[in-house]
Design a protein around this motif. Sequence first.
Motif, mmCIF file in Angstrom:
data_model
loop_
_atom_site.group_PDB
_atom_site.id
_atom_site.type_symbol
_atom_site.label_atom_id
_atom_site.label_comp_id
_atom_site.label_asym_id
_atom_site.label_seq_id
_atom_site.Cartn_x
_atom_site.Cartn_y
_atom_site.Cartn_z
ATOM 1 N N ILE A 61 141.729 3.723 28.976
ATOM 2 C CA ILE A 61 141.434 2.483 28.259
ATOM 3 C C ILE A 61 140.533 1.578 29.098
ATOM 4 C CG2 ILE A 61 142.474 0.314 27.475
ATOM 5 C CD1 ILE A 61 144.865 1.991 26.498
ATOM 6 N N LEU A 62 140.889 1.395 30.350
ATOM 7 C CA LEU A 62 140.100 0.506 31.203
ATOM 8 C C LEU A 62 138.735 1.098 31.523
ATOM 9 C CD1 LEU A 62 142.799 -0.869 33.671
ATOM 10 C CD2 LEU A 62 141.662 -2.068 31.802
ATOM 11 N N GLY A 63 138.684 2.406 31.708
ATOM 12 C CA GLY A 63 137.392 3.038 31.938
ATOM 13 C C GLY A 63 136.434 2.770 30.795
ATOM 14 N N GLU A 64 136.934 2.866 29.579
ATOM 15 C CA GLU A 64 136.088 2.596 28.410
ATOM 16 C C GLU A 64 135.674 1.126 28.370
ATOM 17 O OE1 GLU A 64 133.875 3.530 25.047
ATOM 18 O OE2 GLU A 64 134.789 4.773 26.625
ATOM 19 N N ARG A 65 136.565 0.256 28.739
ATOM 20 C CA ARG A 65 136.217 -1.169 28.746
ATOM 21 C C ARG A 65 135.122 -1.459 29.782
ATOM 22 N NH1 ARG A 65 138.199 -4.283 24.987
ATOM 23 N NH2 ARG A 65 140.262 -3.791 24.150
ATOM 24 N N PHE A 66 135.245 -0.889 30.968
ATOM 25 C CA PHE A 66 134.220 -1.110 31.981
ATOM 26 C C PHE A 66 132.879 -0.519 31.546
ATOM 27 C CE2 PHE A 66 137.775 -2.044 34.867
ATOM 28 C CZ PHE A 66 137.246 -3.123 35.554
ATOM 29 N N ARG A 67 132.925 0.566 30.804
ATOM 30 C CA ARG A 67 131.671 1.169 30.327
ATOM 31 C C ARG A 67 131.008 0.337 29.240
ATOM 32 N NH1 ARG A 67 134.374 6.180 31.391
ATOM 33 N NH2 ARG A 67 135.523 6.013 29.429
ATOM 34 N N THR A 68 131.802 -0.373 28.426
ATOM 35 C CA THR A 68 131.255 -0.958 27.203
ATOM 36 C C THR A 68 131.286 -2.484 27.137
ATOM 37 O OG1 THR A 68 133.417 -0.761 26.100
ATOM 38 C CG2 THR A 68 131.887 1.103 25.902
ATOM 39 N N THR A 69 131.984 -3.148 28.064
ATOM 40 C CA THR A 69 132.080 -4.611 28.001
ATOM 41 C C THR A 69 130.699 -5.247 28.128
ATOM 42 O OG1 THR A 69 134.322 -4.673 28.874
ATOM 43 C CG2 THR A 69 133.009 -6.665 29.132
ATOM 44 N N GLU A 70 130.382 -6.137 27.207
ATOM 45 C CA GLU A 70 129.050 -6.724 27.156
ATOM 46 C C GLU A 70 129.045 -8.220 27.457
ATOM 47 O OE1 GLU A 70 127.590 -5.786 23.304
ATOM 48 O OE2 GLU A 70 127.172 -3.684 23.790
ATOM 49 N N ARG A 71 130.215 -8.813 27.641
ATOM 50 C CA ARG A 71 130.293 -10.244 27.896
ATOM 51 C C ARG A 71 131.186 -10.518 29.094
ATOM 52 N NH1 ARG A 71 129.161 -13.764 23.376
ATOM 53 N NH2 ARG A 71 128.433 -12.600 21.556
ATOM 54 N N ALA A 72 130.915 -11.639 29.762
ATOM 55 C CA ALA A 72 131.767 -12.035 30.890
ATOM 56 C C ALA A 72 133.089 -12.606 30.413
ATOM 57 C CB ALA A 72 131.044 -13.062 31.748
ATOM 58 N N ALA A 73 133.097 -13.231 29.228
ATOM 59 C CA ALA A 73 134.303 -13.842 28.673
ATOM 60 C C ALA A 73 134.418 -13.475 27.201
ATOM 61 C CB ALA A 73 134.276 -15.353 28.865
ATOM 62 N N SER A 490 130.775 -19.362 24.532
ATOM 63 C CA SER A 490 129.999 -18.337 23.829
ATOM 64 C C SER A 490 130.257 -16.952 24.401
ATOM 65 C CB SER A 490 128.498 -18.649 23.940
ATOM 66 O OG SER A 490 128.030 -18.393 25.261
ATOM 67 N N GLY A 491 130.805 -16.895 25.627
ATOM 68 C CA GLY A 491 131.043 -15.625 26.288
ATOM 69 C C GLY A 491 129.802 -15.022 26.923
ATOM 70 N N ARG A 492 128.664 -15.682 26.786
ATOM 71 C CA ARG A 492 127.416 -15.103 27.280
ATOM 72 C C ARG A 492 127.272 -15.199 28.788
ATOM 73 N NH1 ARG A 492 123.118 -18.293 23.857
ATOM 74 N NH2 ARG A 492 124.676 -19.931 24.231
ATOM 75 N N ALA A 493 127.882 -16.215 29.403
ATOM 76 C CA ALA A 493 127.798 -16.367 30.854
ATOM 77 C C ALA A 493 128.913 -17.288 31.319
ATOM 78 C CB ALA A 493 126.437 -16.933 31.270
ATOM 79 N N ALA A 494 129.385 -17.038 32.521
ATOM 80 C CA ALA A 494 130.394 -17.900 33.132
ATOM 81 C C ALA A 494 129.816 -18.466 34.417
ATOM 82 C CB ALA A 494 131.669 -17.119 33.424
ATOM 83 N N ILE A 495 129.551 -19.779 34.404
ATOM 84 C CA ILE A 495 129.073 -20.472 35.595
ATOM 85 C C ILE A 495 130.054 -21.605 35.889
ATOM 86 C CG2 ILE A 495 126.662 -19.878 35.217
ATOM 87 C CD1 ILE A 495 126.208 -22.589 34.032
#
Length: 550
Positions: A61-73, A490-495
């Motif tokens: 499950i986590l391997g797939e998430r690391f492969r496919t996650t597209e947002r920081a949040a 927006s999940g696009r970036a975390a600063i």
Amino acid sequence: MTTSLLYDTEATPTSAPLQTPEIPHPDAAGTVSDRGAHTDALLGAHSADEYTSLMHDVVDILGERFRTTERAASAKDRSGLQAAVDAVDLDTAGVGNAEALREVDALYADNAVWFHHPSYVAHLNCPVAVPAVAAEAMLAAINTSVDTYDQSEVATLMERRLIDWTCGHLGFAGGDGIFTSGGTQSNLQALFLARENVLAEAAGHVEANDAESRRGGPDLGAPNRRDLLSRLRILATDQAHFSVSRAAFLLGLDAEAVVTVPTDRSGRMDAEALNASLLAIQANDQIPMAVVATAGTTDLGVIDPLETIAEVCESANVWLHVDAAYGGGLLWAPQRAHLLDGISRATSVTIDFHKTFFQPVSSSALLIRDASLFAPTIHHHDYLNPEAEAQEADAEPNQVDKSLQTTRRFDALKLWTTLRARGAGEIGSMLDAVCDLATDVRALLEDQADFEVLGASDLSTVLFRFTPATADQVTCDELVPLIRRVLFRSGRAAIARTVIDGTPWLKLTLLNPDTRIDDVTAVLDLVRATGHGILAGRDLEDAATEGGAA
């Protein structure tokens, strides 16, 4: 006569063997049955297959998430997340291992903040080393507690070896240390040890010079502990970690116990000002308990001048604690190790391996130059670490002797495994890489007319602001928290954001050696676009207000 560890076999009567009584166990419905002594809820020989299967599922499950996650949040509204959490009935019957795993994947993993993502550039959170994650699974399953040797055996010896190794790199030849939960705990214990050692020295001085050391008149006698506590002072800059002032509060010091030492223009402690502050403290009949220098401030990422600070502290005979939670990893960084010159002269040092050594939380350590200074922490309990046994020549190494924690995870295993798998040199080079990236990003921002940059970091932070020509100072100040909030939601970036001398700044904390300048440029483009969007929205609101008024 043959003797076993438990009894004298020759003297044991040849009677019928003892019968193990049958112990009833509750079944899945909670009723007692005679189905046997084991439950598949707990990890053991009987559940090894289920454990293996479940762990494989987690990894997949986590391997797939690391492969496919597209947002920081997650970009999900907090009220929606709260509703999803509240909807889970924690009092109902269990749903089974597989279903529970699917549920937490959907609730937690799908809504997590991902520190490995290149658009996560907010706080001192790092992506973690693969071998450390594997070691985390091992230590969690075995569940070792390293408070006493009889609960840990080789785990204690491995942790002690890592402490010795770290002390060696610090230059603490007779040093010692303990792993902790993080920099806050490490700083607290360092200042606790400073307090107790300083109080012991002050009390000894009073006893030796009683006639001339009385305060408050001849009838009050020598100062007691409460009086001495009220006179203790900690010296640190306004860039020191907040855990310093929190520790002062927890240690029962006065509200004004933390004395702020001025900094130079770069935000580093001014050693001459430190010397002046120490002289003023002593002139006011106060006691300097400790000086806290910072090797890697949270906001500016700068390192106080350790050599000159150490000279001042040695002259004044004052405990020097170096909070290197952020910058301690530089000891192994080929290009920047020299920035920590002078750290070997500290009395105590904090290092967070879960920052610049890419370890999973938690993995921190407090290191002390002189092992004897740990004495105030030592407490003995007959059920755990009896004092009589501690005096034996071959006493077991019970680490609870010098830890503020009793039960304590074997977090050192993660660092051990990482060092053996990758080597300290590679880790140090990764830290150099993120520092180089920060330098490149700062240069990039300085070339942009609509961005302002503050200072220069020794490590990997960059402070900047969006300052378009069309916006005044007040508007630029207001944009800082708004830009951060819009991007995070927006999940696009975390600063991150902070305030320096009353002025708000956006902050990049770069701790991912896989992040490239193009990744950061994309984040900066998002900052710019978001800022313009906020300004455009304000213009529309103003126009609508004016139109309505007309």
